[in-house]
Design an enzyme around this catalytic site. Structure first.
Site, PDB file in Angstrom:
ATOM      1  N   ASP A 143      10.338 -44.047 -77.126  1.00 57.53           N
ATOM      2  CA  ASP A 143      11.265 -43.177 -77.861  1.00 57.53           C
ATOM      3  C   ASP A 143      11.563 -43.717 -79.259  1.00 57.53           C
ATOM      4  O   ASP A 143      12.723 -43.958 -79.610  1.00 57.53           O
ATOM      5  CB  ASP A 143      12.589 -43.018 -77.098  1.00 57.53           C
TER       6      ASP A 143
ATOM      7  N   GLU B  87      12.607 -31.991 -73.552  1.00 52.54           N
ATOM      8  CA  GLU B  87      13.585 -32.958 -74.040  1.00 52.54           C
ATOM      9  C   GLU B  87      13.155 -33.462 -75.407  1.00 52.54           C
ATOM     10  O   GLU B  87      12.169 -32.988 -75.988  1.00 52.54           O
ATOM     11  CB  GLU B  87      13.730 -34.122 -73.051  1.00 52.54           C
TER      12      GLU B  87
END
Length: 325
Positions: free
Chosen positions: A36, A204
């Site tokens: 991420d 997401e």
């Protein structure tokens, strides 16, 4: 002759399919520890890369391609938010507003809605300079209409917005205050910006980016993690998709015109060659390379565990009106 022509055409199609996505640009230094990622460029031209884990992992480099050096963690004592997981922070998002740097982070547990997005501030982004301010007000509990993780700050027309969400009705947006440490309106008023009507609603990591007259919503779809434990069915692993709108809050559609509130999404990057499960992405404008898509991925030649996630960067091309690599 006809058989030879057919074979030639088949080989051409295979070659085109194999070359549909460019391989990542070269990366030197510490190119792992990259789950991420969020990348930001300082005014002096140096780069910082923040990533999931502990108090948010921090790497620096003179170029987006490295050599990347590990510096430590932004919040070694974790977050002041009183929720489970407040010492294992996820999905950072770094932004500069006026003269202050903001670092958004997520607190949550895998498969749970007991989540929150927090924020820390710094004047320099140096390790040791961050002050944790706790919750932005973007929080969720069991049975909330969303999951309050994966925050991304977006600026447009003098206003600031937070994109967020993961599974549980997917992606949402809420306006932030001018000093973007808290939301401007109750989080229950957040606008839904993308949704897959059928389970498991696997969207997401929303990232907002404006190019020309369009606001692009870039997001991850599929299974993100733990590939070494449970490898998803082919095509169900992470991939990066996009929708666009002339308005920052939508309505967003994909390239075919399908509403992104009805499962629309045009694929920008997916598994290819030795790249597997690219996602957790963002975009940065590099003064020399132009717009760049950055993300994490698994190198199938190395290993599938989350700790082996690699940092990937590709040049983005908008010549057709949609991002491509």
């Amino acid at each position: 002759m006809h058989f030879a022509l057919l074979v030639s055409l088949i080989l051409s199609v295979v070659a085109i399919t194999a070359d549909a996505y460019s391989k990542p640009l070269s990366c030197s230094g510490v190119c792992t520890n990259a789950h991420d990622p969020s990348v930001i460029r300082r005014d002096d031209g140096s780069y910082l890369r923040f990533s999931t884990g502990g108090g948010i992992q921090v790497h620096t480099a003179p170029s987006v391609q490295g050599p990347w050096i590990y510096n430590g963690t932004a919040l070694p004592n974790g977050s002041k938010i009183n929720k489970p997981g407040n010492h294992d922070l996820w999905a950072p998002d770094a932004a500069k507003v006026e003269s202050v740097y903001y670092l958004y982070y997520s607190i949550g547990s895998f498969g749970s809605q007991d989540s929150a997005i927090g924020v820390a501030t710094s004047k320099t982004m140096d390790v040791g300079s961050w002050t944790d301010l706790g919750s932005t007000g973007v929080e969720s509990v069991a049975d909330s209409k969303f999951n309050a993780i994966d925050g991304n700050l977006q600026s447009t027309n003098g206003k600031l917005y937070m994109n967020f969400g993961s599974f549980w009705s997917d992606l949402f947006q809420v306006e932030m205050n001018a000093t973007p440490t808290t939301i401007a309106n109750p989080v229950t008023s957040a606008t839904q910006i993308a949704f897959v009507p059928t389970p498991p609603q696997a969207q997401e990591a929303a990232f907002g980016y404006q190019y020309g007259d369009y606001h692009f919503l870039i997001f991850s779809v599929g299974s993100c993690c733990r590939y070494d434990m449970v490898k998803p069915a082919a095509g169900d692993e992470y991939k990066i998709q996009a929708c666009r709108s002339t308005l920052v809050s939508g309505p967003f559609v994909d390239k075919s015109g399908k509403s992104c509130l009805q499962g629309g999404g045009t694929t920008v990057l997916e598994s290819h060659d030795w790249i597997y499960g690219p996602g957790g992405q963002g975009i940065i404008n590099d003064p020399e390379l132009g717009p760049l898509l950055y993300y994490h991925y698994v190198d199938t030649r190395v290993g599938y565990s989350d700790g082996q996630k690699q940092f990937g960067v590709n040049k983005l091309n908008f010549s057709g009106g949609w991002p491509s690599v």
